[in-house]
Write an enzyme that holds these catalytic residues in place. Sequence first.
Site, mmCIF file in Angstrom:
data_model
loop_
_atom_site.group_PDB
_atom_site.id
_atom_site.type_symbol
_atom_site.label_atom_id
_atom_site.label_comp_id
_atom_site.label_asym_id
_atom_site.label_seq_id
_atom_site.Cartn_x
_atom_site.Cartn_y
_atom_site.Cartn_z
ATOM 1 N N ILE A 13 0.823 -1.199 0.000
ATOM 2 C CA ILE A 13 0.000 0.000 0.000
ATOM 3 C C ILE A 13 0.864 1.258 0.000
ATOM 4 O O ILE A 13 0.565 2.233 -0.697
ATOM 5 C CB ILE A 13 -0.958 -0.010 1.209
ATOM 6 C CG1 ILE A 13 -2.018 -1.100 1.025
ATOM 7 C CG2 ILE A 13 -1.627 1.349 1.401
ATOM 8 C CD1 ILE A 13 -2.879 -1.345 2.257
ATOM 9 N N TYR B 144 -3.018 -8.137 16.429
ATOM 10 C CA TYR B 144 -3.033 -7.182 15.312
ATOM 11 C C TYR B 144 -4.260 -6.277 15.350
ATOM 12 O O TYR B 144 -4.152 -5.053 15.197
ATOM 13 C CB TYR B 144 -2.989 -7.972 13.999
ATOM 14 C CG TYR B 144 -3.151 -7.156 12.736
ATOM 15 C CD1 TYR B 144 -2.080 -6.418 12.231
ATOM 16 C CD2 TYR B 144 -4.348 -7.162 12.017
ATOM 17 C CE1 TYR B 144 -2.213 -5.696 11.049
ATOM 18 C CE2 TYR B 144 -4.485 -6.441 10.847
ATOM 19 C CZ TYR B 144 -3.420 -5.711 10.361
ATOM 20 O OH TYR B 144 -3.555 -4.996 9.195
ATOM 21 N N LYS C 124 -4.870 -1.917 15.109
ATOM 22 C CA LYS C 124 -5.568 -1.209 14.043
ATOM 23 C C LYS C 124 -6.764 -0.424 14.579
ATOM 24 O O LYS C 124 -7.092 0.655 14.080
ATOM 25 C CB LYS C 124 -6.001 -2.201 12.957
ATOM 26 C CG LYS C 124 -4.832 -2.755 12.157
ATOM 27 C CD LYS C 124 -4.052 -1.638 11.474
ATOM 28 C CE LYS C 124 -2.905 -2.143 10.628
ATOM 29 N NZ LYS C 124 -2.224 -1.061 9.895
ATOM 30 N N SER D 172 -7.542 -0.592 9.412
ATOM 31 C CA SER D 172 -7.918 -1.849 8.770
ATOM 32 C C SER D 172 -9.369 -2.170 9.091
ATOM 33 O O SER D 172 -9.909 -1.714 10.111
ATOM 34 C CB SER D 172 -7.029 -2.985 9.289
ATOM 35 O OG SER D 172 -7.473 -4.253 8.834
#
Length: 261
Positions: A18, A164, A168, A151
Amino acid sequence: MSLLNNPVVVITGSSRGIGRACALKFAKHGASGLILHYLGDEATTAEVASLQTEISELSPNVKTVAVEGDISDPATSTKIVQEGLKVFDRINVLVSNAGICPFAEFLTMPQATWERTRAVNLDGSFYVTQAVANQMKSQTPQGGSIIGISSISALVGGELQCHYTPTKAGILSLMQSCAVALGKYNIRANAILPGTIATDINKEDLADAAKREGMVKRTALGRLGEPDDIAGPVVFLASDLAKYVTGSSLLVDGGLFVNLQ
């Protein structure tokens, strides 16, 4: 006609995925300068050199500065600003993109995996946002646009992502609070929430053909995302087209989140 008015843009984790797509999109749509952060190992060093060459061929007038360093170290964010200002007189846009996702079982996850994921994803985003925001506040004219790459995982869970998803969610919350804290300095802060994007971060996970097919079927558009699918919305949030947009979150997932059935 360019979408952008010659901004100087910082992109963390710019060498691949990205971040790389964002760098190319900014170069195409009118950025005057790009400060390209990368980790600095052998692979990312080669990647960022290749990116600089590609940018020079795509947009010869765009200047680039490459800055290496571990984003989890606050000194790296200071270095990004300092090295950028040696070449440019301002920073107009930050894309806080650097991140990792080492998939792991929750019950047996080593503490080091949690700490490293948090340090890179959330601590790194905080450090670079703070460093760049201070520059945006002090420069003339004052202001800028900060985009945090969060995310879809900020909104939903994942069996192998217990370390994770909180990072985010934290980035989403960070952008919301920064919008409030920095608005008086004409600094906007927004979050992009990508869905499943085919990048190095999930390459091994998506190598499972059945899982990949399942993820494709769950999207309304019938395909996985590509890095360029995220770069367009990022450039939009950086542009004057979004000059009254701050504290917002933009879900870019091909319809994955809404596709219950």
